[in-house]
Motif scaffolding. Structure first.
Motif, mmCIF file in Angstrom:
data_model
loop_
_atom_site.group_PDB
_atom_site.id
_atom_site.type_symbol
_atom_site.label_atom_id
_atom_site.label_comp_id
_atom_site.label_asym_id
_atom_site.label_seq_id
_atom_site.Cartn_x
_atom_site.Cartn_y
_atom_site.Cartn_z
ATOM 1 N N VAL A 177 5.926 73.927 -36.438
ATOM 2 C CA VAL A 177 6.530 75.028 -37.194
ATOM 3 C C VAL A 177 7.535 75.772 -36.326
ATOM 4 O O VAL A 177 8.650 76.099 -36.769
ATOM 5 C CB VAL A 177 5.440 75.998 -37.711
ATOM 6 C CG1 VAL A 177 6.071 77.263 -38.293
ATOM 7 C CG2 VAL A 177 4.569 75.321 -38.752
ATOM 8 N N LEU B 265 11.596 76.298 -36.977
ATOM 9 C CA LEU B 265 12.226 77.617 -37.050
ATOM 10 C C LEU B 265 13.328 77.758 -36.003
ATOM 11 O O LEU B 265 14.389 78.333 -36.278
ATOM 12 C CB LEU B 265 11.164 78.697 -36.857
ATOM 13 C CG LEU B 265 10.181 78.862 -38.024
ATOM 14 C CD1 LEU B 265 8.980 79.689 -37.605
ATOM 15 C CD2 LEU B 265 10.870 79.491 -39.221
ATOM 16 N N ILE C 209 -0.721 80.554 -39.737
ATOM 17 C CA ILE C 209 -0.841 79.153 -40.133
ATOM 18 C C ILE C 209 -2.308 78.856 -40.401
ATOM 19 O O ILE C 209 -3.161 79.101 -39.548
ATOM 20 C CB ILE C 209 -0.313 78.217 -39.030
ATOM 21 C CG1 ILE C 209 1.177 78.478 -38.765
ATOM 22 C CG2 ILE C 209 -0.515 76.759 -39.411
ATOM 23 C CD1 ILE C 209 1.733 77.665 -37.624
ATOM 24 N N ILE D 129 1.416 80.497 -44.052
ATOM 25 C CA ILE D 129 1.688 79.086 -44.324
ATOM 26 C C ILE D 129 0.354 78.377 -44.548
ATOM 27 O O ILE D 129 -0.523 78.404 -43.684
ATOM 28 C CB ILE D 129 2.437 78.420 -43.157
ATOM 29 C CG1 ILE D 129 3.800 79.068 -42.952
ATOM 30 C CG2 ILE D 129 2.605 76.926 -43.405
ATOM 31 C CD1 ILE D 129 4.562 78.528 -41.754
ATOM 32 N N TYR E 169 2.995 74.064 -45.483
ATOM 33 C CA TYR E 169 3.355 73.421 -44.215
ATOM 34 C C TYR E 169 4.354 72.285 -44.435
ATOM 35 O O TYR E 169 5.216 72.038 -43.598
ATOM 36 C CB TYR E 169 2.089 72.899 -43.532
ATOM 37 C CG TYR E 169 2.356 72.114 -42.276
ATOM 38 C CD1 TYR E 169 2.757 72.758 -41.098
ATOM 39 C CD2 TYR E 169 2.207 70.727 -42.258
ATOM 40 C CE1 TYR E 169 3.008 72.038 -39.949
ATOM 41 C CE2 TYR E 169 2.447 70.010 -41.104
ATOM 42 C CZ TYR E 169 2.848 70.660 -39.957
ATOM 43 O OH TYR E 169 3.099 69.943 -38.808
ATOM 44 N N LEU F 2 8.666 73.708 -45.052
ATOM 45 C CA LEU F 2 9.080 74.836 -44.218
ATOM 46 C C LEU F 2 10.505 75.275 -44.531
ATOM 47 O O LEU F 2 10.863 76.429 -44.286
ATOM 48 C CB LEU F 2 8.960 74.461 -42.738
ATOM 49 C CG LEU F 2 7.541 74.131 -42.255
ATOM 50 C CD1 LEU F 2 7.573 73.724 -40.789
ATOM 51 C CD2 LEU F 2 6.615 75.322 -42.459
ATOM 52 N N MET G 194 10.648 78.274 -46.703
ATOM 53 C CA MET G 194 10.348 79.526 -46.020
ATOM 54 C C MET G 194 11.556 80.038 -45.249
ATOM 55 O O MET G 194 11.912 81.218 -45.340
ATOM 56 C CB MET G 194 9.170 79.356 -45.068
ATOM 57 C CG MET G 194 8.767 80.654 -44.369
ATOM 58 S SD MET G 194 7.440 80.437 -43.172
ATOM 59 C CE MET G 194 8.313 79.491 -41.920
ATOM 60 N N THR G 195 12.214 79.150 -44.489
ATOM 61 C CA THR G 195 13.354 79.594 -43.682
ATOM 62 C C THR G 195 14.490 80.105 -44.565
ATOM 63 O O THR G 195 15.127 81.111 -44.243
ATOM 64 C CB THR G 195 13.869 78.451 -42.787
ATOM 65 O OG1 THR G 195 14.263 77.334 -43.600
ATOM 66 C CG2 THR G 195 12.796 78.003 -41.803
#
Length: 266
Positions: free
Chosen positions: A24, A28, A48, A72, A86, A89, A92-93
């Motif tokens: 992760v 990121l 997480i 997550i 998961y 991702l 999320m970003t």
């Protein structure tokens, strides 16, 4: 957006969790975010694991008021607090990067036991007998005795926490837009001497709520904040109120509290 670039990641310490934490972090960093090992330097704190991991992340980092929290899920199934997966991702970003990011605020309760320092709960505070017998609590609302409880214990939950331990013992599910908290009984005993309401009840956040443990030999109850037992040995009095503090999370489209409840339970 620059005030949302420093990220602290919370995870369990087993090999699998640490491996996923590393992956992760790499994802990121690839998107331009900066990782920090000090949660106090973070603008976003990511857990997480599961909802339980999210609760631990919030508690271990001190219920920060000046940052966002995000969860997550590793199971592939979203939780109440884990909005991201998961295996996705990128979602999320991109969500974090949005200039018009909306924030969801979850209420907290503040608990003070005797002369100990107050602490916060995102889900619930519970008090239970620690031996195989009932114990007695005076339930006091706004400095007036409401009832004397005999039984296994009580749960005092936030609106979001109403879906957890509280729901498992038939408490009501409460909209987190309401400034309130809920009191739910654990195996109350009603007889000629002790009489309780016999159902959970919901209280305004403006109310003052207090429990007093009868000092009759069973004065070492088990007390817990969210999913963590507290090492407080003897309890005489507990004061609980709805806090002005909240936990801030990312608000996603089509992911309201009630949509989450429907997805998880129906």
């Amino acid at each position: 957006m620059t005030d949302r670039m420093n990220i602290f990641i919370y995870s369990k310490h087993d090999e699998d969790s640490l491996d996923k934490k590393s992956k992760v972090a790499d994802a990121l960093i690839h998107e331009g975010f900066t990782m920090t090992d000090n949660d106090k330097d973070a603008n976003i704190i990511i857990s997480i694991g599961s909802d339980g991991s999210f609760l631990q992340a919030v508690r271990k980092t001190g219920f920060r008021q000046d940052c966002l929290y995000a969860g997550i899920s590793l199971t592939g199934k979203p939780g109440l607090y884990c909005d991201f997966h998961y295996n996705n991702l990128y979602e999320m970003t991109q969500t974090i990067r949005k200039e018009g990011l909306e924030v969801r605020k979850y209420p907290l309760i503040e608990v003070k036991i005797d002369d100990h320092q107050p602490f916060y709960c995102l889900n619930e505070f519970s008090i239970r007998s620690n031996i195989i017998r009932t114990f007695v609590l005076d339930v006091i609302i706004d400095d007036k005795l409401f009832e004397t409880f005999l039984g296994d214990g009580l749960i005092i939950s936030t609106p979001t926490g109403s879906t957890a331990y509280n729901k498992s013992v038939n408490g009501a599910v409460v909209d987190p837009l309401l400034r309130c908290f809920q009191v739910t009984e654990l195996a109350s005993v009603n007889n000629n001497k002790y009489r309780t309401l016999g159902s959970s009840f919901i209280m305004s956040g403006e109310r003052k709520f207090q429990l007093k443990v009868h000092q009759d030999g069973n004065v070492f109850p088990l007390v817990a904040a969210d999913n963590e037992a507290l090492g407080i040995r003897q309890v005489e009095s507990v004061e609980i109120r709805l806090s002005d503090k909240t936990v801030k999370t990312v608000k996603l489209k089509n992911n309201s509290f009630w949509e989450k409840v429907q997805r998880i339970y129906l």
